[in-house]
Design a protein around this motif. Structure first.
Motif, PDB file in Angstrom:
ATOM      1  N   SER A  90      -2.939  -5.085  -2.910  1.00  0.00           N
ATOM      2  CA  SER A  90      -3.010  -5.178  -1.455  1.00  0.00           C
ATOM      3  C   SER A  90      -2.499  -6.533  -0.976  1.00  0.00           C
ATOM      4  O   SER A  90      -2.689  -7.542  -1.654  1.00  0.00           O
TER       5      SER A  90
ATOM      6  N   SER B 106       2.400  -1.638  -7.057  1.00  0.00           N
ATOM      7  CA  SER B 106       1.455  -0.529  -6.961  1.00  0.00           C
ATOM      8  C   SER B 106       2.080   0.733  -7.535  1.00  0.00           C
ATOM      9  O   SER B 106       3.143   1.183  -7.072  1.00  0.00           O
TER      10      SER B 106
ATOM     11  N   LEU C 213      -3.364  -0.755  -7.568  1.00  0.00           N
ATOM     12  CA  LEU C 213      -3.129  -0.925  -6.134  1.00  0.00           C
ATOM     13  C   LEU C 213      -3.178  -2.415  -5.826  1.00  0.00           C
ATOM     14  O   LEU C 213      -4.194  -3.066  -6.057  1.00  0.00           O
TER      15      LEU C 213
ATOM     16  N   ASN D 259      -7.830  -2.303  -8.248  1.00  0.00           N
ATOM     17  CA  ASN D 259      -7.438  -2.877  -6.965  1.00  0.00           C
ATOM     18  C   ASN D 259      -7.431  -4.392  -7.074  1.00  0.00           C
ATOM     19  O   ASN D 259      -8.450  -4.984  -7.428  1.00  0.00           O
TER      20      ASN D 259
END
Lengths: 114, 114
Positions: A113, A85, A111, A12
């Motif tokens: 964000s 992603s 991922l 992430n």
């Protein structure tokens, strides 16, 4: 035994940062190493190929390194975007028989964000 | 941009039935491949095909499996008597040369054996 290892846990990161994914292998001697992107329910999409005598390869925001001594490849995505992603697959290009056979790692899910 | 196509996108069959998965590789490509991906697992090589014959096959590709290029455009994978464990996503791929080249993957056929 032969193994190709990629981080099984998802990575992430925040948009704009650099993502670095790792591929380690044992008991293989690939002539080439390839990176693919796979979105859920879709086929792998080719990103980059690096040869055993190359240290680094770049394409736009992507960079891959290949260290045959460490038996490791690193895949970098700079200035990452949410659209990056996906799951990224490392594949060893085995040429023992003269014909191509890709041996894939399990992939690392990235991922990004906003 | 040319792409590999596969039909059907989904196939549900009863255990013991025969299934044929179809692929249309990119038109000027000479090397053809089948891979499979069991849900949540890595992409696995099944077979490579060149000059109308199998060039390499994996341990998974047993006597229940066969491949054929029935005409100048199609490339098929037949599973003679399906088992529950054959449930997976099956990807066809093609490349214009052998080793060290990009493989272009199709979108896959999701096979469910009941």
């Amino acid at each position: 035994s032969q193994k190709i290892e990629q981080n099984s846990e998802a990575l992430n990161i925040q948009e704009g940062k650099t993502a670095t994914l790792t591929c380690n292998y044992t008991n293989y001697s690939p002539a080439y190493l390839q990176w693919y992107r796979q979105d859920p329910g879709r086929g792998p999409v080719f990103l980059l190929l690096i040869r055993e005598n190359e240290k680094e390869k770049r394409k736009e925001r992507l960079k891959v390194t290949f260290d045959t001594t460490l038996k490791q490849s690193l895949f970098h995505i700079t200035a990452s975007q949410p659209a990056d992603s996906a799951t990224y697959l490392c594949a060893l290009d085995m040429v023992n028989t003269g014909f191509q056979k890709l041996v894939f790692g399990t992939g690392t899910r990235l991922l990004v964000s906003p | 941009e040319p792409e590999v196509t596969q039909t059907p996108s989904h196939q549900v069959t009863q255990m013991g039935q025969e299934v044929i998965l179809r692929c249309v590789p990119i038109s000027n490509h000479l090397y053809f491949y089948w891979y499979r991906q069991i849900l949540g697992q890595k992409v696995e090589f099944l077979v490579s095909f060149y000059n109308n014959e199998i060039s390499e096959k994996s341990e998974i590709f047993d006597d229940q499996f066969s491949v054929e290029r029935p005409d100048g455009s199609n490339f098929t994978l037949k599973i003679r008597s399906t088992k529950l464990e054959d449930s997976a996503m099956y990807f066809c791929a093609s490349s214009d040369y052998g080793s060290g080249e990009t493989q272009y993957f199709g979108p896959g056929t999701r096979l469910l054996v009941l």
